[in-house]
Design a protein around this motif. Structure first.
Motif, PDB file in Angstrom:
ATOM      1  N   ASP A 179       0.838  -1.248  -0.062  1.00 21.76           N
ATOM      2  CA  ASP A 179       0.033   0.108  -0.118  1.00 21.76           C
ATOM      3  C   ASP A 179       0.873   1.298  -0.056  1.00 21.76           C
ATOM      4  O   ASP A 179       2.154   1.182   0.373  1.00 21.76           O
ATOM      5  N   LYS A 180       0.226   2.433  -0.162  1.00 24.38           N
ATOM      6  CA  LYS A 180       1.021   3.621  -0.472  1.00 24.38           C
ATOM      7  C   LYS A 180       2.090   4.025   0.657  1.00 24.38           C
ATOM      8  O   LYS A 180       3.144   4.529   0.598  1.00 24.38           O
ATOM      9  N   GLU A 181       1.179   3.724   1.931  1.00 22.92           N
ATOM     10  CA  GLU A 181       2.021   4.154   3.227  1.00 22.92           C
ATOM     11  C   GLU A 181       2.946   3.186   3.443  1.00 22.92           C
ATOM     12  O   GLU A 181       4.213   3.891   3.951  1.00 22.92           O
ATOM     13  N   ARG A 182       3.138   1.977   3.325  1.00 26.01           N
ATOM     14  CA  ARG A 182       4.150   0.909   3.364  1.00 26.01           C
ATOM     15  C   ARG A 182       5.334   1.234   2.420  1.00 26.01           C
ATOM     16  O   ARG A 182       6.296   1.113   2.497  1.00 26.01           O
ATOM     17  N   ARG A 183       5.122   1.655   1.127  1.00 24.12           N
ATOM     18  CA  ARG A 183       6.077   2.192   0.245  1.00 24.12           C
ATOM     19  C   ARG A 183       6.913   3.041   0.638  1.00 24.12           C
ATOM     20  O   ARG A 183       8.220   3.170   0.050  1.00 24.12           O
ATOM     21  N   LYS A 184       6.423   4.195   1.326  1.00 23.55           N
ATOM     22  CA  LYS A 184       7.338   5.004   2.007  1.00 23.55           C
ATOM     23  C   LYS A 184       8.299   4.507   2.799  1.00 23.55           C
ATOM     24  O   LYS A 184       9.096   5.275   3.025  1.00 23.55           O
ATOM     25  N   SER A 185       8.231   3.493   3.458  1.00 26.88           N
ATOM     26  CA  SER A 185       9.131   2.885   4.161  1.00 26.88           C
ATOM     27  C   SER A 185      10.019   1.935   3.458  1.00 26.88           C
ATOM     28  O   SER A 185      11.276   1.632   4.240  1.00 26.88           O
ATOM     29  N   VAL A 186      10.271   1.902   2.160  1.00 30.86           N
ATOM     30  CA  VAL A 186      11.008   1.280   1.606  1.00 30.86           C
ATOM     31  C   VAL A 186      12.310   2.285   1.262  1.00 30.86           C
ATOM     32  O   VAL A 186      12.360   2.839   0.160  1.00 30.86           O
ATOM     33  N   THR A 187      13.305   2.279   1.998  1.00 28.91           N
ATOM     34  CA  THR A 187      14.478   2.891   2.239  1.00 28.91           C
ATOM     35  C   THR A 187      15.270   2.235   0.939  1.00 28.91           C
ATOM     36  O   THR A 187      15.225   1.256   0.711  1.00 28.91           O
ATOM     37  N   PRO A 188      16.421   3.047   0.677  1.00 27.57           N
ATOM     38  CA  PRO A 188      17.498   2.491  -0.151  1.00 27.57           C
ATOM     39  C   PRO A 188      18.126   1.114   0.543  1.00 27.57           C
ATOM     40  O   PRO A 188      18.352   0.405  -0.260  1.00 27.57           O
ATOM     41  N   THR A 189      18.242   1.161   1.574  1.00 24.23           N
ATOM     42  CA  THR A 189      18.857   0.039   2.453  1.00 24.23           C
ATOM     43  C   THR A 189      17.665  -1.359   2.377  1.00 24.23           C
ATOM     44  O   THR A 189      18.247  -2.426   1.861  1.00 24.23           O
ATOM     45  N   ILE A 190      16.702  -1.020   2.471  1.00 20.72           N
ATOM     46  CA  ILE A 190      15.574  -1.927   2.408  1.00 20.72           C
ATOM     47  C   ILE A 190      15.610  -2.639   0.742  1.00 20.72           C
ATOM     48  O   ILE A 190      15.640  -3.759   0.625  1.00 20.72           O
ATOM     49  N   ARG A 191      15.650  -1.691  -0.031  1.00 19.90           N
ATOM     50  CA  ARG A 191      15.708  -1.923  -1.423  1.00 19.90           C
ATOM     51  C   ARG A 191      17.064  -2.862  -1.772  1.00 19.90           C
ATOM     52  O   ARG A 191      16.690  -3.710  -2.428  1.00 19.90           O
ATOM     53  N   MET A 192      17.929  -2.325  -1.227  1.00 21.76           N
ATOM     54  CA  MET A 192      19.385  -3.297  -1.520  1.00 21.76           C
ATOM     55  C   MET A 192      18.929  -4.659  -0.974  1.00 21.76           C
ATOM     56  O   MET A 192      19.473  -5.499  -1.762  1.00 21.76           O
ATOM     57  N   MET A 193      18.362  -4.990   0.137  1.00 22.90           N
ATOM     58  CA  MET A 193      18.286  -6.405   0.579  1.00 22.90           C
ATOM     59  C   MET A 193      17.265  -7.023  -0.328  1.00 22.90           C
ATOM     60  O   MET A 193      17.439  -8.265  -0.561  1.00 22.90           O
ATOM     61  N   VAL A 194      16.075  -6.346  -0.720  1.00 23.17           N
ATOM     62  CA  VAL A 194      15.355  -7.018  -1.497  1.00 23.17           C
ATOM     63  C   VAL A 194      15.950  -7.629  -2.734  1.00 23.17           C
ATOM     64  O   VAL A 194      15.622  -8.605  -3.438  1.00 23.17           O
ATOM     65  N   LYS A 195      16.779  -6.668  -3.414  1.00 20.69           N
ATOM     66  CA  LYS A 195      17.516  -6.825  -4.735  1.00 20.69           C
ATOM     67  C   LYS A 195      18.368  -8.076  -4.376  1.00 20.69           C
ATOM     68  O   LYS A 195      18.657  -8.946  -5.225  1.00 20.69           O
ATOM     69  N   ILE A 196      19.106  -7.996  -3.449  1.00 24.48           N
ATOM     70  CA  ILE A 196      19.804  -9.296  -2.945  1.00 24.48           C
ATOM     71  C   ILE A 196      19.305 -10.627  -3.132  1.00 24.48           C
ATOM     72  O   ILE A 196      19.828 -11.576  -3.877  1.00 24.48           O
ATOM     73  N   TYR A 197      18.137 -10.697  -2.612  1.00 26.53           N
ATOM     74  CA  TYR A 197      17.568 -11.854  -2.732  1.00 26.53           C
ATOM     75  C   TYR A 197      16.862 -12.121  -3.964  1.00 26.53           C
ATOM     76  O   TYR A 197      16.827 -13.277  -4.601  1.00 26.53           O
TER      77      TYR A 197
END
Length: 496
Positions: free
Chosen positions: A116-134
């Protein structure tokens, strides 16, 4: 590991386990900051500067996006950006970058679009790094992205995490971030503890991706480059060509020697450097600079870089605290400086520095200039001329004055930083070269052609070692130097 060793051996390198250091990158041949190659046709020697030791594309990387500023996920450009219409998180500058990133972003996009829109705001660059690793691991396992000796998840697994040195508060934060990553990925079979450990690995091993002028653009994970250990007096330097990490020799590195880079800003006292390394990387440095901690020369240098000046403006001595703690004594002329006087000026400086972030972000550079000039005036009263904090203030004034197009005054402050740069950085440090470049550009702009040639020449002598000579940045610098020389030659011919 055998595949990695074979790949590195072809580059004149090997991974070795060194006492008290663990995995380290060691040479199997000599590396030089300048390579000579004979051209038999023209009977001359050609110089190739900045021998590359190793280069690597990131396993994953992300730009430093925020709520107010965004960059292209492919090239980190800030121009002509369009947001991905599906996930509403990622930006691209055009179809070329979008296509290059599509294999990985296709999976990431599907995962992010479900939030949801609010949860997307929590997706920091560090969170994205980890998601992309997996997600990259998944693409490797499915054969969508080929696995190579220097590009595989096993290298990420082998990175040091320093989990035992992390405090409970940080562990709780990592656990919260890991739960968000797990939610985004939608893979209940992934171990939360593994994600937490990978966050710790990122903290210790990721590198800040910078442009040619060392301005931060994003963060990348380079598992082979991460094997290289730290020294406050390194024999090589890490720079970036786009997202490609490139390590170049800045001095002769003989066969069987360890490759060393600096993880931190080294313009600081030994105590400050040690504190930074311990807090951020969880180890104690034992390089040739750091083993001198507490010795007379180290105490003197620390007092100069981070201490106070003599109250006699004609004296260049440094101060040490009196045994009764009532004041500070100049170690050169013996004059005592009152502790309360220093405390009062330091307090005034701190009060102004506390206002600085608001002033610089207000969009009014004129107000920021006035504030920093007041800070510099107070710092000159209490700080040694080679003070790091005084140098930082002058750097900021140079930056603000360039923004205001006050070229002559900007040059004055730029020149004031050069002696400190020469003291705190090794001879072939990119920051020293870049500061000479800044001086040269301003001198040329102001018609001081002869001075511009001297500054630009010094910049080239350093930056050709650290940056090589084939990047657009270096080609522009070399062109500026040639144009300045041509202008000087024309002026001379006009006089004759």
């Amino acid at each position: 590991m055998e595949q990695l060793q074979a790949s590195l051996q072809a580059r004149g390198l090997r991974v070795s386990n060194l006492p008290d250091k663990g995995r380290s990158l060691v040479t199997t041949k000599d590396f030089y900051p300048v390579k000579c190659r004979k051209n038999w046709k023209f009977k001359m020697q050609l110089l190739f500067a900045g021998e590359v030791i190793i280069s690597q594309e990131p396993y994953v990387c992300v730009p430093n996006n925020s709520l107010t500023e965004s960059s292209c996920d492919g090239c980190f450009s800030k121009s002509n950006l369009k947001k991905c219409s599906a996930c509403q998180v990622v930006w691209y500058c055009g179809s070329t970058c979008q296509k290059l990133e599509w294999k990985l972003h296709r999976l990431e996009c599907q995962a992010l679009a479900k939030l949801d829109k609010e949860r997307r705001k929590s997706v920091t660059p560090t969170i994205r790094m980890m998601v992309k690793i997996y997600l990259r691991r998944k693409l490797h396992s499915e054969g969508v992205i080929p696995v190579t000796a220097i590009d595989n998840y096993n290298l990420v697994e082998q990175l040091v995490s320093h989990m035992s040195g992390i405090d409970e508060e940080q562990l709780v934060l990592y656990a919260q971030m890991a739960n968000l990553v797990n939610l985004i990925l939608g893979c209940p079979d992934i171990d939360i503890k593994e994600i937490v450990e990978n966050f710790s690995k990122i903290a210790c091993n990721a590198h800040t991706i910078c442009d040619s002028e060392l301005r931060p653009l994003g963060t990348g994970l380079y598992p082979v480059i991460s094997i290289i250990n730290h020294s406050c007096l390194p024999n090589s330097v890490l720079v970036f060509e786009g997202r490609l990490a490139v390590v170049r020799a800045v001095q002769h590195i003989p066969k069987d020697a360890e490759i060393l880079i600096s993880y931190i800003e080294t313009a600081a006292s030994t105590i400050t450097r040690q504190k930074t390394l311990k807090e951020q990387y969880l180890f104690t440095c034992t390089c040739p600079c750091c083993i001198k901690a507490g010795q007379h020369d180290d105490i003197q240098e620390s007092a100069i870089l981070e201490g106070y000046r003599c109250r006699d403006n004609r004296c260049s001595g440094f101060l040490l605290r009196e045994s009764d703690d009532k004041g500070f004594v100049c170690q050169q002329c013996g004059l005592t400086r009152n502790k309360e006087e220093i405390r009062k000026i330091s307090s005034d400086i701190k009060a102004l520095l506390d206002k600085a972030p608001k002033s610089t972000s207000s969009g009014n550079p004129q107000d920021a200039m006035i504030l920093y000039k007041n800070i510099e005036k107070l710092q000159k009263e209490v700080c040694h001329p080679f003070s790091i904090s005084l140098m930082r203030t002058r750097e900021k004034l140079h930056e603000i004055l360039v923004q205001l197009e006050e070229w002559k005054e900007a040059l004055t402050f730029c020149k004031l930083t050069i002696p400190v740069y020469e003291r705190v950085y090794p001879g072939f440090h990119p920051l020293l070269g870049l500061q000479y470049y800044s001086c040269g550009k301003l001198e040329w702009l102001l018609g001081e052609t002869d001075d511009a040639i001297k500054s630009l020449t010094k910049a080239v002598d350093i930056l050709r070692i650290t940056h090589g000579t084939n990047t657009p940045f270096m080609k522009e610098l070399l062109m500026k130097l040639e144009e300045a020389r041509a202008e000087a030659s024309y002026k001379l011919s006009c006089k004759e």
